[in-house]
Design an enzyme around this catalytic site. Structure first.
Site, PDB file in Angstrom:
ATOM      1  CE  LYS A   1     -13.223  27.009 -16.694  1.00 59.06           C
ATOM      2  NZ  LYS A   1     -14.623  26.453 -17.188  1.00 59.06           N
TER       3      LYS A   1
ATOM      4  CG  ASP B   1     -15.416  24.931 -20.725  1.00 59.04           C
ATOM      5  OD1 ASP B   1     -15.952  25.625 -21.557  1.00 59.04           O
ATOM      6  OD2 ASP B   1     -15.890  25.065 -19.498  1.00 59.04           O
TER       7      ASP B   1
ATOM      8  CD  GLU C   1     -17.240  21.607 -20.821  1.00 58.52           C
ATOM      9  OE1 GLU C   1     -18.140  21.807 -20.288  1.00 58.52           O
ATOM     10  OE2 GLU C   1     -15.990  21.112 -20.554  1.00 58.52           O
TER      11      GLU C   1
ATOM     12  CG  ASP D   1     -21.550  23.824 -19.563  1.00 55.56           C
ATOM     13  OD1 ASP D   1     -22.639  24.415 -18.805  1.00 55.56           O
ATOM     14  OD2 ASP D   1     -20.611  24.227 -18.416  1.00 55.56           O
TER      15      ASP D   1
ATOM     16  CE  LYS E   1     -21.968  24.489 -14.971  1.00 53.51           C
ATOM     17  NZ  LYS E   1     -21.441  23.884 -16.203  1.00 53.51           N
TER      18      LYS E   1
END
Length: 367
Positions: A165, A193, A218, A241, A265
């Site tokens: 992260k 990400d 990401e 995403d 998702k």
């Protein structure tokens, strides 16, 4: 076959490792799940689950799901759950927008339809492409020592794919990723990400300073256009995403050439039906694919596993075992995890055996 009754449960699922931390100080202590049971007049039951990651991650929140399911469910009584496209159109007709609310209901219909056919869900989703999907684990925001220690622990437990992260202070995140990359064996797959936490300026700073590290970038920024402006100078693969909210957005990402891969998702897209549709088109367009969700336990993880294993292996990035994140159980016969790989449970439909006694009393019931 007709839908005879519907029940909905509220289940809080605390995290095994404590708070889940992202950029900008965002954190959650648990998945706050809505679990739906759809019972047919044949006696079969289909199960669905959705769980937002707090109120900050997606355009979804737990109280909204609990309020929305009772608004939609009465309209489904008497309809054939195997008419999956028809069920989807009906939900969109009686309740505009809010796809996350419809996700668990749609998932339960798929589970019920596959159970009625006597086949695992993966068969109805296109067929099993492999026995297991490779999984990744998350290194959440923390101090340098905390993140390095967590990355080492994950590797020691047999996983070879990390999602680190970032998306906070750029210079701190440069140090974080450099430290994590130095702490793990060469060849470890790393995704950085940002969860849309940066401006293009900040994302370019980070990318320029970390050119010597092998990773996939990401969702650095919020909009497709912002991410495209970063991609133009990037010498690494990019996955989007949060930008993938519909078929139209996916097609726009393809038109612009804004990403190499997509993370789909289930609840963000509105359920298994639309996830499968977007997945299949994206595969044909050449994207690499990850199918997962915003959260959940055994039910949702099983749906993710069936969608992952019906994705062509050469187009599949990885999967995630959310049921291992939480301290509560909702079902037996969970998706099996062996080392760094996850499969699907044996049996028709999702393959899991939900124990209603683990769910508590339904907060809504109609029939």
């Amino acid at each position: 076959m007709q839908i005879k009754s519907i029940k909905a449960y509220h289940v809080v699922q605390p995290f095994v490792d404590g708070p889940y931390r992202m950029s900008k100080g965002r954190q959650a202590d648990a998945f706050d799940a809505v679990i739906v049971a759809i019972i047919a007049d044949s006696g079969l039951t289909g199960w669905g689950e959705m769980a937002p990651l707090g109120n900050f991650y997606s355009a979804a929140f737990p109280a909204g799901a609990r309020a929305g399911v009772p608004e939609i469910a009465p309209h489904l009584i008497g309809h054939d759950p195997r008419g999956l496209a028809s069920i989807g159109r009906l939900m969109d007709t009686v309740f505009k927008g809010h796809p996350y609310i419809k996700s668990a209901l749609d998932m339960a219909c798929w589970d019920l339809a596959a159970r009625a056919a006597g086949v695992p869900l993966v068969t109805m989703l296109g067929g099993r492409e492999s026995d297991m999907a490779e999984t990744y684990r998350v290194v959440t925001h923390g101090t340098l020592d905390q993140m390095a220690a967590l990355a080492k622990r994950i590797i020691a437990e047999g996983c070879r794919r990390l999602q680190v992260k970032v998306g906070g202070n750029v210079h701190d995140d440069i140090e974080r990723v450099t430290t994590v990359a130095s702490a793990v064996p060469k060849g470890t797959v790393i995704f950085c990400d940002a969860n849309a936490g940066w401006t293009p300026y900040q994302a370019r700073q980070f990318a320029d300073a970390t050119r010597g590290i092998d990773y996939t970038f990401e969702q650095p920024c919020t909009t497709i256009e912002e991410n495209m402006s970063v991609r133009r100078m990037l010498d690494k693969p990019m996955v989007l995403d949060e930008s993938v909210t519909s078929l139209e957005e996916m097609l726009e990402i393809h038109r612009l050439g804004a990403a190499d891969g997509l993370t789909l998702k289930i609840s963000r897209l509105g359920g298994v039906t639309r996830t499968r549709q977007i997945r299949d088109v994206a595969v044909d367009l050449g994207f690499m694919i990850t199918v997962e969700d915003t959260g959940g336990a055994e039910i949702d993880t099983a749906a993710m596993a069936h969608l992952s294993l019906s994705t062509p292996q050469e187009r599949r990035l990885h999967a995630i075992a959310f049921h291992e994140w939480v301290t509560v159980r909702t079902a037996f016969n969970a998706p099996p995890v062996t080392g760094s790989h996850m499969g699907i449970p044996d049996g028709p439909g999702l393959g899991i055996d939900v124990d209603p006694s683990l769910l508590g009393k339904p907060f809504f019931e109609i029939g």
